[in-house]
Design an enzyme around this catalytic site. Structure first.
Site, mmCIF file in Angstrom:
data_model
loop_
_atom_site.group_PDB
_atom_site.id
_atom_site.type_symbol
_atom_site.label_atom_id
_atom_site.label_comp_id
_atom_site.label_asym_id
_atom_site.label_seq_id
_atom_site.Cartn_x
_atom_site.Cartn_y
_atom_site.Cartn_z
ATOM 1 N N SER A 182 0.848 -1.189 0.000
ATOM 2 C CA SER A 182 0.000 0.000 0.000
ATOM 3 C C SER A 182 0.883 1.239 0.000
ATOM 4 O O SER A 182 1.654 1.464 0.937
ATOM 5 C CB SER A 182 -0.893 0.007 1.242
ATOM 6 O OG SER A 182 -1.393 1.327 1.439
ATOM 7 N N HIS A 239 -1.217 -1.341 -4.245
ATOM 8 C CA HIS A 239 -2.494 -1.033 -3.609
ATOM 9 C C HIS A 239 -2.594 0.479 -3.399
ATOM 10 O O HIS A 239 -1.744 1.094 -2.750
ATOM 11 C CB HIS A 239 -2.561 -1.782 -2.270
ATOM 12 C CG HIS A 239 -3.855 -1.657 -1.540
ATOM 13 N ND1 HIS A 239 -4.964 -2.425 -1.846
ATOM 14 C CD2 HIS A 239 -4.221 -0.859 -0.509
ATOM 15 C CE1 HIS A 239 -5.953 -2.108 -1.017
ATOM 16 N NE2 HIS A 239 -5.532 -1.156 -0.206
ATOM 17 N N ASP A 286 -4.771 3.505 -1.975
ATOM 18 C CA ASP A 286 -5.834 3.831 -1.019
ATOM 19 C C ASP A 286 -6.421 5.201 -1.308
ATOM 20 O O ASP A 286 -5.769 6.228 -1.126
ATOM 21 C CB ASP A 286 -5.279 3.789 0.408
ATOM 22 C CG ASP A 286 -5.052 2.367 0.871
ATOM 23 O OD1 ASP A 286 -6.020 1.587 0.861
ATOM 24 O OD2 ASP A 286 -3.906 2.030 1.230
ATOM 25 N N MET A 319 -9.121 7.924 -0.326
ATOM 26 C CA MET A 319 -9.977 8.334 0.801
ATOM 27 C C MET A 319 -10.574 9.701 0.503
ATOM 28 O O MET A 319 -9.896 10.575 -0.049
ATOM 29 C CB MET A 319 -9.149 8.415 2.084
ATOM 30 C CG MET A 319 -8.416 7.133 2.425
ATOM 31 S SD MET A 319 -7.605 7.250 4.029
ATOM 32 C CE MET A 319 -6.706 5.686 4.041
ATOM 33 N N HIS A 356 -8.349 0.810 -3.960
ATOM 34 C CA HIS A 356 -9.252 0.605 -2.822
ATOM 35 C C HIS A 356 -9.977 1.919 -2.537
ATOM 36 O O HIS A 356 -9.408 2.845 -1.972
ATOM 37 C CB HIS A 356 -8.398 0.158 -1.608
ATOM 38 C CG HIS A 356 -9.178 -0.055 -0.354
ATOM 39 N ND1 HIS A 356 -8.564 -0.203 0.880
ATOM 40 C CD2 HIS A 356 -10.507 -0.154 -0.118
ATOM 41 C CE1 HIS A 356 -9.488 -0.382 1.815
ATOM 42 N NE2 HIS A 356 -10.673 -0.344 1.237
ATOM 43 N N MET A 407 -12.182 4.126 -0.579
ATOM 44 C CA MET A 407 -12.841 4.357 0.715
ATOM 45 C C MET A 407 -13.585 5.680 0.589
ATOM 46 O O MET A 407 -13.186 6.705 1.144
ATOM 47 C CB MET A 407 -11.778 4.390 1.832
ATOM 48 C CG MET A 407 -11.247 3.011 2.169
ATOM 49 S SD MET A 407 -9.675 3.068 3.055
ATOM 50 C CE MET A 407 -8.566 3.216 1.661
ATOM 51 N N MET A 429 -11.392 -6.136 5.674
ATOM 52 C CA MET A 429 -10.569 -5.158 6.407
ATOM 53 C C MET A 429 -10.227 -5.739 7.777
ATOM 54 O O MET A 429 -11.114 -6.152 8.522
ATOM 55 C CB MET A 429 -11.322 -3.836 6.590
ATOM 56 C CG MET A 429 -11.528 -3.023 5.319
ATOM 57 S SD MET A 429 -10.015 -2.571 4.426
ATOM 58 C CE MET A 429 -9.113 -1.636 5.669
ATOM 59 N N GLY A 455 -8.918 3.926 7.111
ATOM 60 C CA GLY A 455 -8.671 5.346 7.356
ATOM 61 C C GLY A 455 -7.213 5.695 7.575
ATOM 62 O O GLY A 455 -6.781 6.788 7.227
ATOM 63 N N GLY A 486 -0.718 1.755 9.615
ATOM 64 C CA GLY A 486 -0.033 1.544 10.887
ATOM 65 C C GLY A 486 -0.896 1.181 12.082
ATOM 66 O O GLY A 486 -0.457 1.291 13.225
ATOM 67 N N ASP A 497 -6.461 -6.454 4.500
ATOM 68 C CA ASP A 497 -5.847 -5.118 4.518
ATOM 69 C C ASP A 497 -5.911 -4.555 5.928
ATOM 70 O O ASP A 497 -6.997 -4.369 6.482
ATOM 71 C CB ASP A 497 -6.635 -4.232 3.534
ATOM 72 C CG ASP A 497 -6.047 -2.842 3.364
ATOM 73 O OD1 ASP A 497 -4.989 -2.547 3.938
ATOM 74 O OD2 ASP A 497 -6.685 -2.039 2.639
ATOM 75 N N GLY A 527 1.173 -1.922 4.191
ATOM 76 C CA GLY A 527 1.701 -0.571 4.013
ATOM 77 C C GLY A 527 2.906 -0.332 4.886
ATOM 78 O O GLY A 527 4.057 -0.397 4.427
ATOM 79 N N SER A 528 2.660 -0.092 6.167
ATOM 80 C CA SER A 528 3.761 0.270 7.068
ATOM 81 C C SER A 528 4.797 -0.836 7.208
ATOM 82 O O SER A 528 5.994 -0.557 7.282
ATOM 83 C CB SER A 528 3.206 0.688 8.434
ATOM 84 O OG SER A 528 2.363 -0.312 8.949
#
Ligand code: DX5
Ligand code: ZN
Length: 225
Positions: free
Chosen positions: A8, A33, A35, A37, A66, A68, A137, A142, A145, A175, A197-198
């Protein structure tokens, strides 16, 4: 089923996005990926179709978008035109999930349906046969981490059996809070596409972290074996 890794870019350095994408694809990541938002479905605002369009020019990786966002139906065309390969929307964000799947397919993309941790599998039961992917999820969407919600393992497992019994093809993506440790748990439960991601972008050795998350292949036994 071989595991697919979907880094991500939410945790990447947005000032060097092309390098950040290359860094993970040369290390073997299959998907990127993205994200999206909108500041309404989730509190933050991230990136839009313009960024996807530019990423499309610099990578051949599968762009896994993705959404959101509220009213996902209004965004499909711009992301498809921008070069998205997979468009995933949240079933909580629309009253017309089935129609959204149809529209994504008409636009030539694969369709994913995402579920918040608090949403039951029953919300997607009638959609599974039409979708290419279901995204469970494992954190509340949102932010990157956050901590993996362990009780989602039961949901992944139930979904795996639901898909198996329907004898349909539907990937299971997870995810949120995925790292080398939680990877084993979600893959055992039946997930085959892992977003991280992180755990990837905050690592000093990106290639090693991708390798660790991919782990050793897990063999599942189907109901008819
Ligand atoms: C969360 C996003 C995730 C996020 C995951 O709302 O959908 O894709 O980047 O981040 P980690 O892997 O750090 O939990
Ligand atoms: Zn995501």
């Amino acid at each position: 089923m071989a595991t697919i890794i979907a880094p991500s870019i939410l945790s990447a350095d947005f000032a060097h996005l092309a390098d950040e994408v290359k860094k993970v694809t040369v290390a073997g990541a299959e998907y990127i990926h993205v994200d999206v938002m909108d500041g309404s479905f989730v509190p933050e605002i991230t990136i839009g179709a313009g960024v996807v369009k530019d990423l499309r020019k610099i990578t051949d990786a599968i762009l896994d978008v993705h959404l959101m966002v509220e009213h996902p139906e209004t965004q499909l065309e711009s992301f498809a035109k921008a070069g998205a390969n997979i468009i995933t929307f949240h079933v909580e964000a629309t009253n017309h999930s089935h129609r959204v799947i149809q529209k994504i397919h008409e636009l030539g993309c694969k369709a994913g349906i995402a579920l918040n941790p608090g949403t039951s599998l029953s919300a997607i039961e009638e959609l599974i046969e039409f979708a290419d992917m279901a995204l469970v999820m494992t954190v509340n969407p949102g932010y990157g981490g956050q901590q993996f919600i362990e009780s989602m393992l039961g949901k992944i497992h139930m979904l795996y059996h639901m898909i198996d019994e329907m004898e349909t093809d539907c990937d299971i993506e997870v995810d949120g809070g995925i790292n080398a440790e939680t990877s084993v748990l979600v893959r055992e439960a039946g997930a085959n596409i892992l977003v991280a991601g992180s755990a990837i972008y905050n690592s000093a050795d990106v290639a090693q972290s991708i390798k660790d998350i991919r782990g050793k292949e897990i063999v599942h036994h189907h109901h008819d074996e």
